[in-house]
Write a protein that holds these residues in place. Structure first.
Motif: not given
Length: 646
Positions: A383-386, A451-457, A561-570, A642-646
């Motif tokens: 998700l961070f890369t995306a 932690e890394m992904y939340v910085t991107a979020q 926000e699809a990525r955000h939702i996917g991370f939350g589901v994860y 997971l949501a269609a996040a990546v």
């Protein structure tokens, strides 16, 4: 001819030393569960600031022991062991009373420094054991001393937690009472162990911690053992500071499981020191016992790092405890090597041990940060890369048509649109303000990828704020909130509920607190509220063919926000897998959100009768969409989707 009373007096002395060390460890253990919370109270509930203060206090406590161990040792060489031991125990009792009544953080800080000074009497206690032991009983007596460490480590936190549940300051008073009673007991029964003819004059050279180390040149064997103790103590202090984070990250252990494991450490240590040391040292000899013990300890530390699961780790704990035979053997060798007047050699050993208490935690914590496992294939990193690959800039969007389109709408159409847009604007601002505690929590949990992904979020949420603010400036013919009325939306969702839930992560490191935060933000705000609102936008765009910049921005925001939702589901799936008891809390949260979903469209459709909303929008259709999204999110957790996040 020996006096008949000598053996009982010697036994009384050994028993008192056992009590000195037991009560010292009990005192430390009693305040472990409550000390950080008391510091936090003094810092006004600021957990981050309290964490810094607790670390500084712990380092100062260790430095005080580092500096004062040789001083107390030298004083006991001059005035005798009994006076120093009694004075230290009495002073520690008074100091606990001072900390119990401490009116400010400064008093608490000073109290812990004094506790470090008085706790340095362990050096003198070791010398007392050396004075009163024979070659045959040295290892056994030092084994009993280590039993005191183990028992204190087991019982202290247990009783500290129980008393702290009644009042945060009560453990301090309990520790004070134990120390003062023990000093009275010692005053009545403790004999002096160092004869006047064996005493030496006090000198600054012997009282200097560095001089104590230099003095070891006289005893090369003791110097080598002091270095070994320093390295062992550094490893042990590092293990103590990283244990909970490590087991939580790798094995998913909770507080109760970690408590049981630490109790197992204390029990295993007590059993080894109480029952194994004497026969092991007798069979192996002191030198071989040191080598075998250090060897077992080395393998145990490797085992802690290599254990594939919690069961193997517990096995390593009990197997590694066998390495505890080394400590009493080392102490016995030192006692048999140095002269009775050389308590400064004991001081040098304590200098190595206590110095590691100041350096070890910081050193290991830094190492732990840089050695934190990193999984480049994990979902958060994908998700961070995306988020980088699909980045966009609001400044690249053409807003030139927005104002003329806006002016072409009727008053009712503009009213509904401004309410819809304002809801998103408030939400984006709210989550931008409140994401930092989530990053802090993943940092504390040792989850680098999260932690890394939340910085991107956080960056993406700020970008969404930039988009809406830019659109309002470019599209509206006046200042929003002044010339254009600002609708009062969302009640207390973003002003009270979200801040309280997210900021609780600073203070509460439980999985329950993390579940609450992810449920409110990723699950509901983004997974239900935003996802159910996008179709309203798209129907307006389809019906009118207007507002191309808003259309473009909303689609990009939904992709983010699809990525955000996917991370939350994860994260929710991981939490429920690691803590099955949270399923009930998860379901209760879903039901608590149902009324919000049922009222979801109210803020957008306020002021319009059913069937009279602009753009042919159907209130009931979107109300049902909110409820469908709620159930869809719920099922995604159980289905492993997971949501269609990546």
């Amino acid at each position: 001819m020996p006096q008949p009373s000598a053996p009982p007096r010697r036994q009384a002395g050994v028993g008192f030393i056992f009590a000195v060390i037991l009560l010292d460890m009990l005192g430390v253990g009693l305040i472990i569960p409550v000390f950080p919370e008391l510091v936090e109270q003094f810092r006004g509930g600021d957990t981050s600031s309290a964490a810094v203060a607790v670390g500084a206090i712990a380092a100062c406590y260790a430095v005080a022991q580092f500096l004062c161990a040789p001083i107390l040792g030298a004083l006991s060489d001059r005035f005798g062991r009994r006076r120093i031991l009694l004075l230290s125990m009495f002073g520690l009792g008074v100091d606990y009373l001072v900390m119990g009544y401490a009116p400010s953080l400064g008093w608490l800080f000073a109290g812990r420094i004094v506790a470090g000074v008085m706790g340095a009497s362990i050096t003198t206690a070791n010398a007392y054991i050396a004075d009163t032991s024979t070659a045959e009983t040295r290892a056994r007596n030092y084994g009993l001393v280590n039993v005191a460490f183990g028992v204190g480590f087991i019982l202290g936190p247990i009783f500290g937690g129980l008393l702290g549940g009644i009042d945060l300051r009560l453990p301090f008073f309990a520790a004070a009472g134990l120390c003062l009673l023990n000093s009275l007991y010692g005053f009545l029964v403790l004999p002096e162990s160092l004869a006047p003819e064996n005493r030496s004059a006090f000198s600054l050279r012997k009282a200097n911690p560095v001089s104590s180390i230099v003095h070891l040149r006289t005893y090369p064997l003791v110097a080598s053992l002091a270095v070994a103790f320093l390295l062992l103590a550094l490893a042990q202090r590092g293990l103590e500071t990283s244990w909970v984070l490590y087991t939580g990250y790798r094995y998913g252990w909770n507080e109760f499981q970690n408590g049981l494991a630490l109790a197992a450490v204390g029990v295993a240590a007590a059993l080894v020191q109480g029952f194994l040391v004497r026969p092991a040292v007798t069979w192996l000899g002191e030198r071989r016992a040191v080598l075998v013990g250090f060897g077992i300890g080395t393998l145990a530390f490797a085992g802690y790092g290599l254990a594939p699961n919690g069961l193997v780790l517990v096995t390593v704990i009990f197997a590694g405890s066998l390495g505890g035979i080394a400590g009493p053997a080392v102490q016995a060798i030192i006692a048999g090597t140095v002269k009775p007047t050389e308590c400064c050699c004991w001081s040098a050993r304590s200098v190595a041990t206590e110095g590691s208490g100041a350096v070890g935690p910081a050193t290991i914590d830094s190492a732990r940060r840089f050695a934190m496992p990193f999984d480049s294939t994990s979902l958060p990193i994908r998700l961070f890369t995306a988020s980088h690959e699909r980045s966009w800039n609001p400044a690249d969007i053409d807003f030139s048509q927005e104002r003329s389109d806006w002016m072409s709408f009727s008053d009712d159409e503009r009213n509904l649109l401004i309410r819809l847009i304002s809801g998103f604007r408030v939400g984006e601002r709210g989550v931008t303000h409140e994401l930092a505690p989530l990053q802090f929590r993943f940092r504390q949990d040792g989850r680098l990828e999260d932690e890394m992904y939340v910085t991107a979020q956080m960056y993406e949420e700020a970008r969404h704020v930039q988009f809406f603010e830019t659109w309002l400036i470019e599209a509206l013919p006046g200042r929003f909130g002044v010339d254009i009325p600002y609708p009062n939306l969302h009640g207390d969702m973003f002003s009270t509920r979200l801040p309280a839930t997210m900021r609780a992560l600073f203070e509460d490191d439980s999985p329950e607190a993390l579940l609450n935060a992810i449920m409110l933000y990723h699950f509901y705000v983004e997974g239900v509220g935003a996802e159910a609102s996008y179709p309203i936008y798209y129907k307006i765009f389809e019906r009118t063919g207007k507002l191309p910049a808003l259309n473009r921005g909303i689609r990009l925001i939904q992709r983010d926000e699809a990525r955000h939702i996917g991370f939350g589901v994860y994260v929710l799936q991981r939490l429920l897998a690691e803590h099955p008891h949270l399923v009930d809390q998860f379901e209760a949260q879903v039901e608590a959100m149902r009324p919000f979903a049922e009222d979801g469209p109210n803020q957008t459709f306020a002021g319009f009768e059913r069937g009279q909303a602009p753009f042919d929008l159907d209130y009931d259709e979107y109300r049902q969409l909110y409820l469908d999204k709620l159930e869809e999110m719920r099922q995604s957790i159980y289905d492993g989707r997971l949501a269609a996040a990546v």
